[in-house]
Design a protein around this motif. Sequence first.
Motif, PDB file in Angstrom:
ATOM      1  N   HIS A 279      12.019  -4.562  -9.607  1.00 54.04           N
ATOM      2  CA  HIS A 279      10.811  -4.172 -10.338  1.00 54.04           C
ATOM      3  C   HIS A 279      10.536  -2.699 -10.082  1.00 54.04           C
ATOM      4  N   SER A 280      10.623  -1.871 -11.109  1.00 56.70           N
ATOM      5  CA  SER A 280      10.376  -0.437 -10.962  1.00 56.70           C
ATOM      6  C   SER A 280       8.882  -0.155 -10.837  1.00 56.70           C
ATOM      7  N   ILE A 281       8.535   0.733  -9.908  1.00 58.75           N
ATOM      8  CA  ILE A 281       7.140   1.114  -9.684  1.00 58.75           C
ATOM      9  C   ILE A 281       7.050   2.635  -9.723  1.00 58.75           C
ATOM     10  N   GLN A 282       6.234   3.143 -10.620  1.00 54.22           N
ATOM     11  CA  GLN A 282       6.062   4.588 -10.766  1.00 54.22           C
ATOM     12  C   GLN A 282       4.809   5.035 -10.029  1.00 54.22           C
ATOM     13  N   VAL A 283       4.978   5.969  -9.114  1.00 52.95           N
ATOM     14  CA  VAL A 283       3.844   6.535  -8.386  1.00 52.95           C
ATOM     15  C   VAL A 283       3.275   7.691  -9.192  1.00 52.95           C
ATOM     16  N   LEU A 284       1.957   7.659  -9.409  1.00 49.97           N
ATOM     17  CA  LEU A 284       1.284   8.699 -10.182  1.00 49.97           C
ATOM     18  C   LEU A 284       0.600   9.668  -9.222  1.00 49.97           C
ATOM     19  N   PRO A 285       1.223  10.778  -8.908  1.00 48.27           N
ATOM     20  CA  PRO A 285       0.626  11.707  -7.945  1.00 48.27           C
ATOM     21  C   PRO A 285      -0.510  12.507  -8.563  1.00 48.27           C
ATOM     22  N   GLY A 286      -1.529  12.747  -7.778  1.00 46.42           N
ATOM     23  CA  GLY A 286      -2.577  13.667  -8.203  1.00 46.42           C
ATOM     24  C   GLY A 286      -2.157  15.093  -7.876  1.00 46.42           C
ATOM     25  N   GLY A 287      -2.842  16.041  -8.474  1.00 48.34           N
ATOM     26  CA  GLY A 287      -2.554  17.443  -8.201  1.00 48.34           C
ATOM     27  C   GLY A 287      -3.823  18.263  -8.330  1.00 48.34           C
ATOM     28  N   VAL A 288      -4.041  19.172  -7.416  1.00 47.85           N
ATOM     29  CA  VAL A 288      -5.279  19.958  -7.413  1.00 47.85           C
ATOM     30  C   VAL A 288      -5.002  21.389  -7.869  1.00 47.85           C
ATOM     31  N   THR A 289      -5.764  21.818  -8.868  1.00 47.38           N
ATOM     32  CA  THR A 289      -5.730  23.211  -9.306  1.00 47.38           C
ATOM     33  C   THR A 289      -7.113  23.814  -9.097  1.00 47.38           C
ATOM     34  N   ILE A 290      -7.173  24.967  -8.409  1.00 44.84           N
ATOM     35  CA  ILE A 290      -8.450  25.634  -8.134  1.00 44.84           C
ATOM     36  C   ILE A 290      -8.493  26.964  -8.884  1.00 44.84           C
ATOM     37  N   LYS A 291      -9.558  27.159  -9.624  1.00 43.90           N
ATOM     38  CA  LYS A 291      -9.727  28.410 -10.366  1.00 43.90           C
ATOM     39  C   LYS A 291     -11.050  29.062  -9.962  1.00 43.90           C
ATOM     40  N   LYS A 292     -11.023  30.387  -9.811  1.00 40.59           N
ATOM     41  CA  LYS A 292     -12.251  31.145  -9.519  1.00 40.59           C
ATOM     42  C   LYS A 292     -12.472  32.137 -10.658  1.00 40.59           C
ATOM     43  N   THR A 293     -13.633  32.059 -11.276  1.00 44.00           N
ATOM     44  CA  THR A 293     -13.936  32.973 -12.396  1.00 44.00           C
ATOM     45  C   THR A 293     -15.300  33.629 -12.193  1.00 44.00           C
ATOM     46  N   PRO A 294     -15.455  34.876 -12.648  1.00 44.20           N
ATOM     47  CA  PRO A 294     -14.377  35.763 -13.119  1.00 44.20           C
ATOM     48  C   PRO A 294     -13.617  36.355 -11.941  1.00 44.20           C
ATOM     49  N   ASN A 295     -12.471  36.957 -12.233  1.00 42.28           N
ATOM     50  CA  ASN A 295     -11.673  37.561 -11.159  1.00 42.28           C
ATOM     51  C   ASN A 295     -12.369  38.788 -10.566  1.00 42.28           C
TER      52      ASN A 295
ATOM     53  N   ALA B 297       0.849  -1.194   0.000  1.00 42.96           N
ATOM     54  CA  ALA B 297       0.000   0.000   0.000  1.00 42.96           C
ATOM     55  C   ALA B 297       0.881   1.238   0.000  1.00 42.96           C
ATOM     56  N   THR B 298       0.435   2.273  -0.700  1.00 46.87           N
ATOM     57  CA  THR B 298       1.137   3.550  -0.681  1.00 46.87           C
ATOM     58  C   THR B 298       0.411   4.522   0.231  1.00 46.87           C
ATOM     59  N   ASP B 299       1.178   5.395   0.864  1.00 49.13           N
ATOM     60  CA  ASP B 299       0.538   6.485   1.581  1.00 49.13           C
ATOM     61  C   ASP B 299       0.404   7.677   0.627  1.00 49.13           C
ATOM     62  N   CYS B 300      -0.078   8.785   1.138  1.00 45.50           N
ATOM     63  CA  CYS B 300      -0.386   9.904   0.242  1.00 45.50           C
ATOM     64  C   CYS B 300       0.824  10.796  -0.052  1.00 45.50           C
ATOM     65  N   THR B 301       2.018  10.328   0.375  1.00 51.60           N
ATOM     66  CA  THR B 301       3.246  11.046   0.027  1.00 51.60           C
ATOM     67  C   THR B 301       4.241  10.137  -0.689  1.00 51.60           C
ATOM     68  N   ALA B 302       3.766   8.959  -1.142  1.00 48.05           N
ATOM     69  CA  ALA B 302       4.660   7.968  -1.760  1.00 48.05           C
ATOM     70  C   ALA B 302       5.286   8.508  -3.043  1.00 48.05           C
ATOM     71  N   VAL B 303       6.526   8.052  -3.304  1.00 44.20           N
ATOM     72  CA  VAL B 303       7.231   8.446  -4.525  1.00 44.20           C
ATOM     73  C   VAL B 303       7.725   7.200  -5.248  1.00 44.20           C
ATOM     74  N   SER B 304       8.055   7.357  -6.526  1.00 41.21           N
ATOM     75  CA  SER B 304       8.481   6.248  -7.365  1.00 41.21           C
ATOM     76  C   SER B 304       9.780   5.629  -6.855  1.00 41.21           C
ATOM     77  N   GLY B 305       9.948   4.340  -7.139  1.00 36.79           N
ATOM     78  CA  GLY B 305      11.161   3.637  -6.738  1.00 36.79           C
ATOM     79  C   GLY B 305      11.161   2.230  -7.297  1.00 36.79           C
ATOM     80  N   SER B 306      11.863   1.314  -6.632  1.00 33.69           N
ATOM     81  CA  SER B 306      11.934  -0.065  -7.117  1.00 33.69           C
ATOM     82  C   SER B 306      11.805  -1.041  -5.958  1.00 33.69           C
ATOM     83  N   LEU B 307      11.103  -2.155  -6.232  1.00 40.57           N
ATOM     84  CA  LEU B 307      11.014  -3.281  -5.313  1.00 40.57           C
ATOM     85  C   LEU B 307      12.160  -4.228  -5.665  1.00 40.57           C
ATOM     86  N   ASN B 308      13.032  -4.497  -4.693  1.00 43.32           N
ATOM     87  CA  ASN B 308      14.195  -5.344  -4.944  1.00 43.32           C
ATOM     88  C   ASN B 308      14.093  -6.636  -4.155  1.00 43.32           C
ATOM     89  N   VAL B 309      14.694  -7.702  -4.703  1.00 41.52           N
ATOM     90  CA  VAL B 309      14.624  -9.015  -4.067  1.00 41.52           C
ATOM     91  C   VAL B 309      16.029  -9.557  -3.840  1.00 41.52           C
TER      92      VAL B 309
END
Length: 207
Positions: free
Chosen positions: A161-177, A131-143
């Motif tokens: 085995h390389s594992i790439q973590v796909l982070p989400g990102g939030v952008t907030i826009k308010k219109t009109p200014n 399981a990943t937490d909400c700050t996980a970053v990409s790396g590799s599982l080694n044996v």
Amino acid sequence: MKMMKKTTFLIAIMCIISLGMMGQDIGITGDSTINQCETKTYTISILNNSGNPLTNLEITGRLGNLTGFSYVTGTTTIDVNGGAICNGAGDNDEPVVSGTDLIWDIDTRCPNNSPFTLANGQTLYITFSLATDCTAVSGSLNVHFEYEISGTPMADDTGAHSIQVLPGGVTIKKTPNVIPQYLGQDVTWTLTIENSGYGIIENVVVT
């Protein structure tokens, strides 16, 4: 010129001897991408192609290169060619957790099949979830794999085995200014919340 030929010949002999001592093929399967705050399943496979039986097997899954990853308790299964070897009374296929290492000593974890022997041509599978937490970053599982052939201790660190973590990102826009309105009139803005990252985001609350 003769010296160069002799050196080349010696190197060739050393390569042949090195290849001849390889006792297994280590593979790791599972999704190569994962979102933050997500759980996925991975399988370590060890194929014995040494021509000899392998004994005293100890498999270590190393999470040291996987920041923000953790083992999910109770998810391990161990089998050989599809047949479970660690499901009798007193057996416990859970790994011993040591720091960031997950250690499966097969004879210790599966005493009903001890001493365990992986015959030539057989494949040992260890399946488990991370399981990943909400700050996980990409790396590799080694044996890391330790074993014996005819009482001779050997080790192999080739499994990765390389594992790439796909982070989400939030952008907030308010219109009109700016909204030109008179006193007493309604003012309406539109808030747009966009996932501008590569992975999913969940449990979004807008205040």
